[in-house]
Design a protein around this motif. Structure first.
Motif, PDB file in Angstrom:
ATOM      1  N   TYR A 273       0.828  -1.211   0.000  1.00 53.59           N
ATOM      2  CA  TYR A 273       0.000   0.000   0.000  1.00 53.59           C
ATOM      3  C   TYR A 273       0.863   1.262   0.000  1.00 53.59           C
ATOM      4  O   TYR A 273       0.528   2.255  -0.665  1.00 53.59           O
ATOM      5  N   ALA A 274       1.953   1.252   0.736  1.00 54.49           N
ATOM      6  CA  ALA A 274       2.822   2.428   0.800  1.00 54.49           C
ATOM      7  C   ALA A 274       3.462   2.719  -0.549  1.00 54.49           C
ATOM      8  O   ALA A 274       3.549   3.881  -0.978  1.00 54.49           O
ATOM      9  N   ARG A 275       3.909   1.684  -1.226  1.00 59.18           N
ATOM     10  CA  ARG A 275       4.502   1.870  -2.549  1.00 59.18           C
ATOM     11  C   ARG A 275       3.476   2.368  -3.549  1.00 59.18           C
ATOM     12  O   ARG A 275       3.773   3.207  -4.407  1.00 59.18           O
ATOM     13  N   LEU A 276       2.250   1.892  -3.463  1.00 53.46           N
ATOM     14  CA  LEU A 276       1.195   2.356  -4.370  1.00 53.46           C
ATOM     15  C   LEU A 276       0.864   3.814  -4.132  1.00 53.46           C
ATOM     16  O   LEU A 276       0.671   4.586  -5.083  1.00 53.46           O
ATOM     17  N   LEU A 277       0.799   4.233  -2.880  1.00 55.20           N
ATOM     18  CA  LEU A 277       0.529   5.642  -2.579  1.00 55.20           C
ATOM     19  C   LEU A 277       1.644   6.547  -3.082  1.00 55.20           C
ATOM     20  O   LEU A 277       1.387   7.658  -3.575  1.00 55.20           O
ATOM     21  N   GLN A 278       2.887   6.109  -2.953  1.00 58.69           N
ATOM     22  CA  GLN A 278       3.994   6.914  -3.454  1.00 58.69           C
ATOM     23  C   GLN A 278       3.928   7.090  -4.963  1.00 58.69           C
ATOM     24  O   GLN A 278       4.211   8.175  -5.485  1.00 58.69           O
ATOM     25  N   SER A 279       3.551   6.053  -5.678  1.00 58.14           N
ATOM     26  CA  SER A 279       3.440   6.154  -7.132  1.00 58.14           C
ATOM     27  C   SER A 279       2.311   7.093  -7.537  1.00 58.14           C
ATOM     28  O   SER A 279       2.470   7.917  -8.448  1.00 58.14           O
ATOM     29  N   ILE A 280       1.170   7.002  -6.858  1.00 60.17           N
ATOM     30  CA  ILE A 280       0.047   7.894  -7.188  1.00 60.17           C
ATOM     31  C   ILE A 280       0.398   9.345  -6.869  1.00 60.17           C
ATOM     32  O   ILE A 280       0.107  10.261  -7.661  1.00 60.17           O
ATOM     33  N   GLN A 281       1.028   9.581  -5.736  1.00 57.10           N
ATOM     34  CA  GLN A 281       1.399  10.941  -5.357  1.00 57.10           C
ATOM     35  C   GLN A 281       2.427  11.523  -6.321  1.00 57.10           C
ATOM     36  O   GLN A 281       2.368  12.709  -6.663  1.00 57.10           O
ATOM     37  N   ARG A 282       3.362  10.709  -6.789  1.00 60.50           N
ATOM     38  CA  ARG A 282       4.380  11.206  -7.716  1.00 60.50           C
ATOM     39  C   ARG A 282       3.765  11.582  -9.062  1.00 60.50           C
ATOM     40  O   ARG A 282       4.099  12.619  -9.650  1.00 60.50           O
ATOM     41  N   ILE A 283       2.843  10.770  -9.559  1.00 59.73           N
ATOM     42  CA  ILE A 283       2.227  11.056 -10.853  1.00 59.73           C
ATOM     43  C   ILE A 283       1.345  12.299 -10.762  1.00 59.73           C
ATOM     44  O   ILE A 283       1.327  13.145 -11.675  1.00 59.73           O
ATOM     45  N   ILE A 284       0.610  12.455  -9.673  1.00 61.91           N
ATOM     46  CA  ILE A 284      -0.255  13.634  -9.531  1.00 61.91           C
ATOM     47  C   ILE A 284       0.570  14.915  -9.481  1.00 61.91           C
ATOM     48  O   ILE A 284       0.201  15.935 -10.090  1.00 61.91           O
ATOM     49  N   SER A 285       1.703  14.901  -8.807  1.00 58.62           N
ATOM     50  CA  SER A 285       2.519  16.107  -8.683  1.00 58.62           C
ATOM     51  C   SER A 285       3.340  16.377  -9.931  1.00 58.62           C
ATOM     52  O   SER A 285       3.457  17.530 -10.370  1.00 58.62           O
ATOM     53  N   GLN A 286       3.914  15.343 -10.556  1.00 50.15           N
ATOM     54  CA  GLN A 286       4.774  15.553 -11.708  1.00 50.15           C
ATOM     55  C   GLN A 286       4.000  15.846 -12.982  1.00 50.15           C
ATOM     56  O   GLN A 286       4.464  16.620 -13.820  1.00 50.15           O
ATOM     57  N   GLU A 287       2.844  15.256 -13.145  1.00 49.99           N
ATOM     58  CA  GLU A 287       2.057  15.455 -14.359  1.00 49.99           C
ATOM     59  C   GLU A 287       1.136  16.662 -14.291  1.00 49.99           C
ATOM     60  O   GLU A 287       0.415  16.943 -15.253  1.00 49.99           O
ATOM     61  N   GLY A 288       1.114  17.364 -13.170  1.00 48.72           N
ATOM     62  CA  GLY A 288       0.332  18.589 -13.074  1.00 48.72           C
ATOM     63  C   GLY A 288      -1.135  18.404 -12.796  1.00 48.72           C
ATOM     64  O   GLY A 288      -1.934  19.322 -13.038  1.00 48.72           O
TER      65      GLY A 288
END
Length: 473
Positions: A273-288
């Protein structure tokens, strides 16, 4: 002494010989001509407008400096005037419309389609941006997987970015199995003929439908009904690879992500779950998608799909034991995920094997942490599969929760008797129509069985009265 006549009125002689003065006739007012008379002595016509408004609307006198500069001055003022959206105090320019979205008429929230128009009607118009849709899987996970694929296929047709996460099946295999959209008239006509055939059968049985179902509003279940929101899909055909490559795809496969990361607990939850949250948070911030730098990046919607969350494949034991070792990991994940969705242009769909979670308290927390909860109950392997009461359907649909968005009450559906049907090319959600009493399709010997099976409709048809030996509508 005889009376003297007025010089302007000549005297008139009476038959008796006496002179009587003529009384002057009253003068009538002169008729007003439609056009004012020219000349210095012409009367001035008064306008009904105020003095200031007459001064602004009146054209400037010819030859004056105002008349010479009127055209250029007024044109420059019109060009310099801001748009209507910018004239309001504190309001900026109106943002461009996002593809595949529309504002809700009820609460003004931005909506996107779930890929199934009949499900959009159940959810109050669609899935709101920034919300979480939870699908409780059926016993074998067949029909919930179809809703999951409909949601992703709608994102590809609308041009949205996709984030597909799974611990059961590789995301590439999920994307290959998405249904093909009905974008051309040939496929639409082919599926429309099938829907017309079903409609003709319903018209033939219209006299056999119970009176409580006749006046219910129709749902958008076939492509014969025109809709500008959402698309229809053919589950017998797969989506083309060219259409999948036209959008940006993000994949998360748990078995490929965990070997590269150390097994450590972040946010006091398991590593999956922690790894999945990190991936979602990174995509939301990097992709705008969080609204950062809107001038540099094109505004779009991110559709997040997570398959079979909470199963043993994610490293969670809530489906294996009544007293799991870490019962808070799933609820913490949903709590943080909702915070990420609320501040971003994204929407998420999650399928959960609710029938395997033995601790009902955990399932209640999962329901409370979700915005929309829809459960699917399949007839496969149950008594209802062979029951003539449900011969036209493959399962029931239970709407457990609908969010309250910008209002005090939620958008409640007009009926709770919902069932789904899997046709040859289409999956639809319809209102549950039970066969009436004394029907030709139901024999008299099976009426006692129907009366006993009607008791199973505890959540579906709660308003139905049950007789002693037969159904009493």
């Amino acid at each position: 002494m005889p009376l003297r006549a007025s010089p302007s009125a000549p005297a008139r002689r009476t038959p008796g010989g006496a002179d009587t003065p003529r009384v002057p006739a009253p003068q009538r007012p002169a008729a007003v001509s439609p056009e004012p008379r020219a000349g210095p002595g012409a009367p001035r016509r008064r306008s009904h407008l105020p003095a200031r408004r007459r001064a602004r609307s009146a054209p400037p006198p010819p030859g004056s400096a105002r008349a010479n500069n009127a055209g250029s001055h007024w044109a420059a003022a019109a060009r310099a005037a801001p748009p209507l959206a910018e004239r309001r105090p504190g309001a900026g320019p109106r943002p461009p419309a996002l593809p595949g979205t529309r504002p809700s008429v009820r609460h003004g929230q931005l909506l996107l389609s779930s890929g199934l128009p009949s499900l959009d009607c159940v959810l109050g118009g669609g899935v709101a941006v920034g919300t979480l849709l939870l699908i409780e899987e059926d016993k074998y996970g067949l029909y919930s997987n179809l809703l999951f694929k409909y949601f992703l296929a709608e994102g590809i047709v609308c041009g949205h970015d996709l984030f597909v996460a799974s611990a059961k099946e590789h995301p590439d295999n999920i994307l290959k199995e998405l249904p093909a959209p009905l974008l051309d008239d040939s496929h639409r006509k082919e599926l429309g003929d099938e829907a017309a055939a079903v409609k003709s059968e319903d018209c033939q049985d219209s006299m056999k439908i119970a009176w409580r179902y006749q006046n219910l509003p129709k749902m958008e279940t076939s492509p014969t009904t025109y809709t500008k929101f959402g698309h229809y899909y053919d589950i017998s055909k797969k989506i083309s690879p060219e259409l999948c490559q036209s959008v940006k795809l993000h994949r998360f496969y748990l078995h490929e992500e965990l070997p590269f990361e150390p097994k450590m607990k972040t946010w006091n939850m398991n590593s999956g779950y922690a790894r999945l949250l990190q991936s979602i948070q990174r995509i939301i911030s990097q992709e705008g998608f969080d609204g950062s730098d809107p001038q540099k990046k094109r505004r779009n919607i991110l559709r997040i799909g997570i398959q079979s969350l909470g199963s043993i494949l994610w490293g969670d034991d809530v489906c294996c034991s009544d007293t799991p070792e870490d019962p808070q990991s799933l609820t913490k994940f949903l709590y943080i995920l909702r915070g990420l969705l609320r501040k971003s242009l994204s929407a998420c769909i999650i399928t959960v094997p609710a029938h395997l979670i033995q601790n009902k308290a955990i399932m209640e927390r999962v329901t409370n942490l979700s915005d929309m909860v829809v459960g699917l109950e399949s007839f496969i392997g149950s008594e209802r599969e062979t029951n003539p009461l449900y011969k036209d359907y493959h399962g029931l649909v239970h709407v457990h929760q609908i969010p309250r968005l910008n209002s005090l009450i939620c958008d409640v559906s007009d009926t709770k008797d919902l069932a789904f049907r899997l046709k040859r090319k289409q999956f639809t959600i319809e209102r549950l129509h039970l066969p009436p009493d004394l029907s030709d399709t139901v024999s008299r010997a099976s009426k006692q069985d129907l009366a006993g099976s009607a008791k199973l409709l505890s959540s579906g048809c709660g308003a139905m009265a049950i007789g002693e030996k037969h159904l009493d509508f």
